[in-house]
Write an enzyme that holds these catalytic residues in place. Structure first.
Site, PDB file in Angstrom:
ATOM      1  N   LYS A 103      11.296 -17.818  16.342  1.00  0.00           N
ATOM      2  CA  LYS A 103      12.674 -17.493  15.932  1.00  0.00           C
ATOM      3  C   LYS A 103      12.978 -18.252  14.648  1.00  0.00           C
ATOM      4  O   LYS A 103      12.559 -19.409  14.490  1.00  0.00           O
ATOM      5  CB  LYS A 103      13.630 -17.893  17.062  1.00  0.00           C
TER       6      LYS A 103
ATOM      7  N   SER B 110      21.068 -13.822  20.752  1.00  0.00           N
ATOM      8  CA  SER B 110      20.699 -13.815  19.361  1.00  0.00           C
ATOM      9  C   SER B 110      19.191 -13.737  19.105  1.00  0.00           C
ATOM     10  O   SER B 110      18.786 -13.423  17.987  1.00  0.00           O
ATOM     11  CB  SER B 110      21.250 -15.075  18.685  1.00  0.00           C
TER      12      SER B 110
ATOM     13  N   SER C 133      21.149 -16.454  24.748  1.00  0.00           N
ATOM     14  CA  SER C 133      20.350 -15.828  23.685  1.00  0.00           C
ATOM     15  C   SER C 133      18.868 -15.650  23.957  1.00  0.00           C
ATOM     16  O   SER C 133      18.195 -14.966  23.196  1.00  0.00           O
ATOM     17  CB  SER C 133      20.501 -16.611  22.387  1.00  0.00           C
TER      18      SER C 133
END
Ligand code: GLN
Length: 456
Positions: free
Chosen positions: A66, A141, A165
């Site tokens: 990420k 997210s 997330s």
């Protein structure tokens, strides 16, 4: 986990992953592909294997990172313009640990800017598409992480979970995603969102892979004073008898197909001899309200460091210092980032602190206590992760409150600091993945992951 050996080289594994990443380019998953770096690392590992040297437990396994994890490989932008051009001098502890075992990062993946969001639409790079339906959101997210795993580009991805997330995008793409007990994995070297709820962990295709990764990443880190001593690897798997279900969420707010999936899994557990215990947890309804006060307050503090001086992007428009801050922050942050900075500063301001932040902090304590009481009546809780299956791109992005409502089932575990595992639980009639979460008491992480196999 498919690791490299004398027959299947790390180079082959990495090349395959890179090919797949390119094949799925239109899903907008990667913000950066490190072909050269990944292949060089693969060859190093192959050379060690050829010499008969010891290689780690993740030798040659490609993974996706990420974009809010610091590493000198590629820019770390957290999918925000304001960090554009920022190359980190340091590496996150979690990244160091898995790479020490031979894992190979093939690239960085998309996310909501600064991890603010539930759909990956708040990214400076544009949205990532859902793995099952390209007209729908990936979840957020950590949307890029989830789609990279779901499309089988990589075997695992690193993500962050501040209010859902990891679990929600895992659910939206039909894979496993784990949010550990707060403090289990070091946060050092990860762009901070809300320091009191941020958790680092993994998405993968199986509980065993999650367990392996957690056994590598867990443990105390002198660079993160909130980390716990490594209880994970010392945990005994506990004998589970009772599973709780929460009765307080009203039926109208949760999609009927998700409710059906929950019921079906409860039936399955009953048939395997587990007892299902109904729990009344009235404070959980207020978790979302408390979360959207506490988290913006922490966000406002954590984002104050981005001023155009120290990191990444600097606006060209300014001639005096104050304007430089103003224009940089105005041009560099996404609208959702700005909204949270404003809300956060408001709820912390001297006139409103008592009315908002303090009240939210009290609700947080009620939630902590309510979970503690619930776990006197059951071993784990099974509940939805989100009230709806993946929604259409553009459907909620202009309506912040509708977007926040998507988090109503996921945020309470973050406020309480307890673990939650997203587990695939079938599909809707139109083929969209459904995920449920298993939630457990603090430090029950290993048992929780083990128990999730019973849901198959
Ligand atoms: N969707 C939640 C939010 O927008 C959670 C985000 C996260 O866990 N990073 O705050």
């Amino acid at each position: 986990m498919k690791t490299a050996n004398k027959k299947v080289t790390a180079e082959r594994l990495v090349k395959d992953a890179l090919e797949k990443a390119k094949h799925f380019a239109d899903y907008n998953i990667f913000t950066f592909l490190d072909e050269e770096g990944a292949l060089a690392r693969a060859r190093e590992i192959d050379a060690r294997i050829a010499k008969g040297e010891k290689v780690g437990r993740l030798a040659g396994v490609p993974y996706a990172l990420k974009d809010n994890f610091l590493s000198p490989r590629g820019e770390t932008t957290a999918a925000a313009h304001i960090l554009g051009g920022f190359v980190s001098p340091i590496t996150a502890t979690s990244v160091e640990k898995i790479e020490a075992e031979g894992a190979i990062m093939i690239g960085r993946v998309n996310m909501d800017a600064f991890a603010h969001g539930s759909s990956t639409e708040n990214s400076y790079y544009g949205p990532t598409l859902n793995s099952h339906d390209r007209e729908r959101v990936a979840g957020g997210s950590s949307g890029g992480s989830a789609v990279a795993v779901a499309l089988d580009i990589v075997e695992f991805a690193l993500g962050t979970d501040t209010g859902g997330s990891i679990r929600q995008p895992a659910a939206f793409n039909g894979i496993y995603g784990f949010k550990p007990t707060y403090g289990t994995v070091s946060r050092y070297g990860v762009v901070a969102m809300a320091s009191s709820t941020d958790c680092i962990s993994f998405m993968a295709q199986t509980p065993d892979d999650i367990d392996l990764l957690m056994s590598i990443a867990s443990g105390q880190d002198p660079k993160d004073m909130t980390t716990l001593p490594d209880y994970y690897n010392d945990s005994k798997v506990k004998k589970v008898k009772k599973i709780g279900v929460v009765t307080d969420f009203d039926n109208d707010s949760i999609d009927i197909e998700i409710r059906k999936a929950l019921k079906k899994k409860c039936e399955l557990l009953k048939s395997k001899g587990y007892e299902i215990v109904e729990l009344s947890m009235p404070s959980l309804k207020y978790a979302l309200n408390a979360y959207y006060v506490i988290v913006p307050a922490e966000v406002a503090s954590n984002l104050s460091r981005y001023d155009g001086i120290r990191y990444g992007f600097r606006s060209e428009k300014s001639e005096v210092l104050n304007d430089l801050y103003k224009h940089t922050r105005d041009e560099g942050f996404m609208p959702e980032n700005k909204r949270r900075i404003m809300v956060g500063n408001f709820v912390l301001s001297s006139g409103f602190y008592d009315a908002y932040f303090l009240q939210a902090a009290k609700v947080r304590t009620l939630i902590v206590n309510e979970y503690a009481k619930a776990f006197e009546q059951c071993d784990f809780i099974l509940m939805p992760i989100s009230p709806n299956p993946p929604f259409k791109l553009g459907e909620k992005v202009d309506d912040p409150v509708a977007m926040y409502m998507e988090d109503m089932m996921s945020v309470s575990t973050n406020l309480a600091g307890i673990p939650g595992l997203a587990v695939p639980a079938g599909e809707t009639t139109n083929g969209l993945p459904i995920g449920l979460q298993l939630v457990g008491p603090r430090r029950s992480d290993k048992s929780l992951i083990e128990f999730s196999k019973e849901l198959n």
